[in-house]
Design a protein around this motif. Structure first.
Motif, PDB file in Angstrom:
ATOM      1  N   LYS A 153      53.650  46.170   5.284  1.00 60.80           N
ATOM      2  CA  LYS A 153      53.819  45.495   6.569  1.00 60.80           C
ATOM      3  C   LYS A 153      54.368  46.501   7.567  1.00 60.80           C
ATOM      4  O   LYS A 153      55.360  47.164   7.308  1.00 60.80           O
ATOM      5  CB  LYS A 153      54.784  44.311   6.404  1.00 60.80           C
ATOM      6  CG  LYS A 153      54.915  43.419   7.622  1.00 60.80           C
ATOM      7  CD  LYS A 153      55.836  42.241   7.304  1.00 60.80           C
ATOM      8  CE  LYS A 153      55.987  41.306   8.482  1.00 60.80           C
ATOM      9  NZ  LYS A 153      56.892  40.175   8.174  1.00 60.80           N
ATOM     10  N   LYS A 174      46.855  51.964  10.249  1.00 60.49           N
ATOM     11  CA  LYS A 174      47.159  50.660  10.823  1.00 60.49           C
ATOM     12  C   LYS A 174      48.154  50.877  11.958  1.00 60.49           C
ATOM     13  O   LYS A 174      49.355  50.887  11.760  1.00 60.49           O
ATOM     14  CB  LYS A 174      47.741  49.711   9.776  1.00 60.49           C
ATOM     15  CG  LYS A 174      47.901  48.285  10.283  1.00 60.49           C
ATOM     16  CD  LYS A 174      48.398  47.355   9.195  1.00 60.49           C
ATOM     17  CE  LYS A 174      48.506  45.928   9.723  1.00 60.49           C
ATOM     18  NZ  LYS A 174      49.023  45.007   8.681  1.00 60.49           N
ATOM     19  N   GLY A 175      47.618  51.124  13.131  1.00 62.20           N
ATOM     20  CA  GLY A 175      48.478  51.358  14.286  1.00 62.20           C
ATOM     21  C   GLY A 175      48.516  52.801  14.711  1.00 62.20           C
ATOM     22  O   GLY A 175      48.243  53.127  15.858  1.00 62.20           O
ATOM     23  N   ASP A 208      41.472  50.700  13.718  1.00 56.06           N
ATOM     24  CA  ASP A 208      42.674  50.090  13.173  1.00 56.06           C
ATOM     25  C   ASP A 208      42.336  49.250  11.941  1.00 56.06           C
ATOM     26  O   ASP A 208      41.381  48.461  11.962  1.00 56.06           O
ATOM     27  CB  ASP A 208      43.333  49.210  14.233  1.00 56.06           C
ATOM     28  CG  ASP A 208      44.748  48.855  13.857  1.00 56.06           C
ATOM     29  OD1 ASP A 208      45.543  49.773  13.636  1.00 56.06           O
ATOM     30  OD2 ASP A 208      45.041  47.650  13.757  1.00 56.06           O
ATOM     31  N   ARG A 440      54.516  47.165  15.216  1.00 60.61           N
ATOM     32  CA  ARG A 440      53.525  46.289  14.594  1.00 60.61           C
ATOM     33  C   ARG A 440      53.004  45.262  15.603  1.00 60.61           C
ATOM     34  O   ARG A 440      51.794  45.019  15.707  1.00 60.61           O
ATOM     35  CB  ARG A 440      54.119  45.579  13.381  1.00 60.61           C
ATOM     36  CG  ARG A 440      53.205  44.482  12.817  1.00 60.61           C
ATOM     37  CD  ARG A 440      53.660  44.008  11.455  1.00 60.61           C
ATOM     38  NE  ARG A 440      55.016  43.489  11.458  1.00 60.61           N
ATOM     39  CZ  ARG A 440      55.326  42.212  11.687  1.00 60.61           C
ATOM     40  NH1 ARG A 440      54.377  41.328  11.940  1.00 60.61           N
ATOM     41  NH2 ARG A 440      56.591  41.813  11.664  1.00 60.61           N
ATOM     42  N   PHE A 441      53.904  44.644  16.346  1.00 66.03           N
ATOM     43  CA  PHE A 441      53.467  43.653  17.321  1.00 66.03           C
ATOM     44  C   PHE A 441      52.648  44.293  18.443  1.00 66.03           C
ATOM     45  O   PHE A 441      51.682  43.695  18.935  1.00 66.03           O
ATOM     46  CB  PHE A 441      54.657  42.895  17.892  1.00 66.03           C
ATOM     47  CG  PHE A 441      55.235  41.876  16.948  1.00 66.03           C
ATOM     48  CD1 PHE A 441      54.459  40.837  16.470  1.00 66.03           C
ATOM     49  CD2 PHE A 441      56.553  41.952  16.531  1.00 66.03           C
ATOM     50  CE1 PHE A 441      54.977  39.894  15.601  1.00 66.03           C
ATOM     51  CE2 PHE A 441      57.086  41.009  15.660  1.00 66.03           C
ATOM     52  CZ  PHE A 441      56.301  39.973  15.196  1.00 66.03           C
ATOM     53  N   ASN A 443      50.691  46.782  18.095  1.00 61.92           N
ATOM     54  CA  ASN A 443      49.368  46.997  17.518  1.00 61.92           C
ATOM     55  C   ASN A 443      48.562  45.700  17.482  1.00 61.92           C
ATOM     56  O   ASN A 443      47.348  45.696  17.736  1.00 61.92           O
ATOM     57  CB  ASN A 443      49.522  47.557  16.107  1.00 61.92           C
ATOM     58  CG  ASN A 443      48.225  48.123  15.575  1.00 61.92           C
ATOM     59  OD1 ASN A 443      47.596  48.960  16.225  1.00 61.92           O
ATOM     60  ND2 ASN A 443      47.809  47.680  14.406  1.00 61.92           N
ATOM     61  N   GLU A 444      49.223  44.572  17.205  1.00 61.04           N
ATOM     62  CA  GLU A 444      48.527  43.283  17.209  1.00 61.04           C
ATOM     63  C   GLU A 444      48.002  42.947  18.609  1.00 61.04           C
ATOM     64  O   GLU A 444      46.897  42.422  18.759  1.00 61.04           O
ATOM     65  CB  GLU A 444      49.470  42.183  16.714  1.00 61.04           C
ATOM     66  CG  GLU A 444      49.777  42.244  15.227  1.00 61.04           C
ATOM     67  CD  GLU A 444      50.669  41.097  14.769  1.00 61.04           C
ATOM     68  OE1 GLU A 444      50.723  40.075  15.484  1.00 61.04           O
ATOM     69  OE2 GLU A 444      51.316  41.239  13.710  1.00 61.04           O
ATOM     70  N   ARG A 447      44.702  44.424  19.734  1.00 59.09           N
ATOM     71  CA  ARG A 447      43.501  43.787  19.199  1.00 59.09           C
ATOM     72  C   ARG A 447      42.966  42.686  20.123  1.00 59.09           C
ATOM     73  O   ARG A 447      41.876  42.160  19.907  1.00 59.09           O
ATOM     74  CB  ARG A 447      43.791  43.203  17.821  1.00 59.09           C
ATOM     75  CG  ARG A 447      44.155  44.267  16.784  1.00 59.09           C
ATOM     76  CD  ARG A 447      44.275  43.666  15.402  1.00 59.09           C
ATOM     77  NE  ARG A 447      44.569  44.681  14.404  1.00 59.09           N
ATOM     78  CZ  ARG A 447      44.404  44.516  13.099  1.00 59.09           C
ATOM     79  NH1 ARG A 447      43.942  43.359  12.641  1.00 59.09           N
ATOM     80  NH2 ARG A 447      44.687  45.481  12.248  1.00 59.09           N
ATOM     81  N   PRO A 564      51.706  37.470  20.059  1.00 53.08           N
ATOM     82  CA  PRO A 564      52.524  37.053  18.917  1.00 53.08           C
ATOM     83  C   PRO A 564      53.888  36.540  19.379  1.00 53.08           C
ATOM     84  O   PRO A 564      54.386  36.909  20.451  1.00 53.08           O
ATOM     85  CB  PRO A 564      52.675  38.336  18.092  1.00 53.08           C
ATOM     86  CG  PRO A 564      51.621  39.265  18.587  1.00 53.08           C
ATOM     87  CD  PRO A 564      51.366  38.902  20.008  1.00 53.08           C
TER      88      PRO A 564
END
Length: 607
Positions: A153, A174-175, A208, A440-441, A443-444, A447, A564
């Motif tokens: 995560k 991832k990111g 990603d 992480r957020f 990166n979300e 998208r 998010p």
């Protein structure tokens, strides 16, 4: 930003790895290391500090091997020591990693209960031990990585080298960005094309969620669902330029997408995510001895500082005066020698900000600066410098520098709260934990670009726009309006939502888009009332909120961009991305010069 390099070659790779890492020095780092396979066995050399220290290690104790990985590290978890430097290794593999593994503590506890022993304080070692455990359970390296990725995560980039596998590297993204370089009987992996430039100009960029299996003659790329995919192979300009656009249309787009990584490394410079405390070596100001903060900045930096004012006053209960630098020194504000003067500038050369700094210095104040260029004039003339670690920002309209400025300001506000006793150790750890999930957020949110791009086809048709927000979203509204003005040339204004009825509401009609920045927080219901006032007059609302905010809006919108649900302290960092993308895609559709808009310069060095 940390640097990653990997080579599956036909010649000794250690010198090549170091050469590639030198090309990534502009990203910043505090330690470095390489690992190769010597007759199937893993061998590592690591060193604290600059690459010259690693070179000395290799000169006295060289590495053989024609496959290897290398890394330059910004410490996120644990001190910047040789023991914590990458690559991290077990008897089965070595790994290098950019980014943050958010659930490393849970993974570590699980692995330790299974009998795995950790040697470092880093989050990266959890990846090494996790993949090792999967291999101990009988999985192949490829199967073990695939299984492990599903358990991680955070936002990260990985490169993994395996014992007895001299024709195999596995990478994952991832990111944080990763590029694959194609050679003649050789394959390469790097954080960007610059690292690969000495070896090849033929590259592809992982999307990603992608992960890839590299051999000397092939690169097999999988998406996050495990399906084999193809990514465009292109010629890179990395040999000609220090930085290049990669697979992005403009530098601004590239810099928007770099934000998960640069936010990660900026936060990690000031905060230790393992201990949940500020790093005293990076935040060398004792805020308990300061009675007031005077902040000055221009443009986007001023809006970042305006958000910082909320944090300092709410978290540290510290009074803050904030001024546009071009007005500050002419206002002749009474200044106390017990105050700290803080100046925020991307370039560190902004003429008005520098003039304000010199005025405060003449009044005997201690001077601090938040800058992206540590060798700049503002940095040199300050007593304390807080670097933003955004890396080179080529686009004139600031994006990643803005969110890195926010990252520094949030970190300083937490340190100030702890120094002044307005938050205890538990609250400090909670806030730092919340900041650690920001990459992480971010990166979300990236998208969501297809949805944001679609709404910009409507936005490009208007001549005026209004941005509204409350609390920290108010400076974001002003920043959003500035971005739209800068690169699309559409007139836009940002207002505190509560000020709508005090004048701007006269502008509302069916031709006026109103962009409302409204996370579902304690101010949300008030903002909904303002949206209803806009809707009643035919205004077209673009609402930027979270799922709860969307559910409770009760107004018709042109579009609702659902982000998010994020902790309050990181909302400004996360909500900055959609307002940047709104401006970017609108400008692209209008055909303006996105990276070099008319009449503007990257660094304003005249008053």
């Amino acid at each position: 930003m940390c640097g990653i390099i990997g080579i599956v070659g036909t010649r000794p790779v250690a010198p090549l790895l170091v050469d590639a890492l030198k090309r990534l020095e502009y990203r910043g780092y505090d330690s470095a290391g390489v690992a190769t396979l010597e007759e199937g066995a893993l061998a590592r050399r690591r060193a604290e500090g600059k690459l010259v220290n690693l070179e000395k290690r290799l000169a006295s104790d060289p590495l053989d091997g024609m496959i290897g990985i290398g890394h330059t590290r910004w410490a996120t978890h644990g001190a910047p020591t040789e023991r914590n430097a990458h690559p991290h290794a077990t008897e089965k593999l070595a790994v290098v990693h950019n980014g943050i593994i958010e659930n490393f503590a849970e993974l570590r506890a699980m692995l330790e209960s299974d009998g795995y022993h950790f040697q470092t304080e880093t989050d990266t070692e959890a990846v090494a031990q996790l993949v090792t455990r999967e291999m101990d359970n009988g999985k192949t390296p490829v199967e073990a990585v695939r299984e492990s990725l599903s358990q991680l995560k955070g936002a990260f980039a990985l490169a993994i080298l395996f014992t007895d596998e001299d024709d195999l590297l596995i990478a994952a993204r991832k990111g944080s960005p990763l590029a694959i370089g194609y050679g003649d009987g050789e394959m390469f992996l790097g954080s960007d094309a610059i690292a690969l430039a000495p070896f090849t100009d033929t590259v592809s960029y992982l999307d990603d969620g992608d992960w890839a299996v590299l051999t000397r003659n092939s690169a097999t790329i999988y998406d996050e669902n495990g399906a084999v995919v193809s990514r465009a192979i292109q010629k890179s300009a990395g040999t000609a330029f220090l930085v290049n656009k990669g697979n992005h249309r403009h530098f601004m787009e590239k810099e928007i997408h770099e934000q998960p990584e640069v936010i990660s490394h900026t936060l990690a410079h000031y905060l230790d995510f393992t201990s949940g405390k500020a790093r005293p070596e990076s935040v060398s100001v004792d805020f308990s001895k300061i009675d007031r903060l005077a902040i000055s900045a221009c443009g986007t930096a001023f809006y970042a500082a305006s958000i910082g004012k909320y944090w300092f006053e709410q978290i540290a209960r510290m009074p803050v005066d904030i001024d546009i630098a071009s007005e500050f020194r002419y206002r002749e504000m009474p200044l106390s020698k017990d105050s700290l003067a803080l100046f925020v500038s991307q370039s560190g050369e902004t003429a008005d900000t520098l003039a304000s700094l010199r005025y405060c210095k003449s009044q005997g104040l201690k001077i601090a600066a938040i800058v992206n260029v540590k060798e700049s004039t503002i940095a040199r003339e300050s007593d304390v410098v807080f670097p933003t670690l955004a890396g080179p920002e080529i686009g004139v309209a600031s994006t990643k520098a803005f969110t890195c400025q926010l990252s520094v300001l949030a970190s300083l506000a937490i340190k100030a709260g702890r120094d002044r006793g307005t938050i205890d150790e538990k609250e400090e750890q909670r806030l730092i934990r919340h900041l650690s999930v920001a990459p992480r957020f971010a990166n979300e949110v990236l998208r969501l670009s297809p949805q944001i791009e679609a709404v910009c086809r409507e936005l490009m048709l208007v001549k005026h726009a209004l941005y509204l927000g409350r609390g920290t979203s108010f400076p974001l509204a002003m920043e959003g309006a500035l971005k739209l003005k800068e690169i699309s040339y559409i007139h836009a204004e940002g207002y505190a939502a509560g000020e709508l009825k005090h004048g701007p509401i006269a502008l509302i009609d069916e031709t006026m888009p109103v962009i409302v920045i409204a996370p579902y927080d304690k101010l949300y219901e008030k903002t909904v009332s303002n949206m209803q006032e806009v809707a009643a007059r035919g205004g077209r609302i673009i609402l930027i909120t979270d799922a709860k905010g969307a559910a409770h809006a009760n107004v018709k919108t042109l579009d609702t961009i659902v982000l998010p649900d994020v902790p309050e302290i990181i909302a400004p960092l996360i909500y900055a991305l959609p307002i940047q993308m709104l401006a970017y895609y609108t400008a692209v559709f209008m055909g303006t010069d996105v990276d070099q808009p008319r009449n503007l310069a990257k660094s304003v060095t005249v008053e």
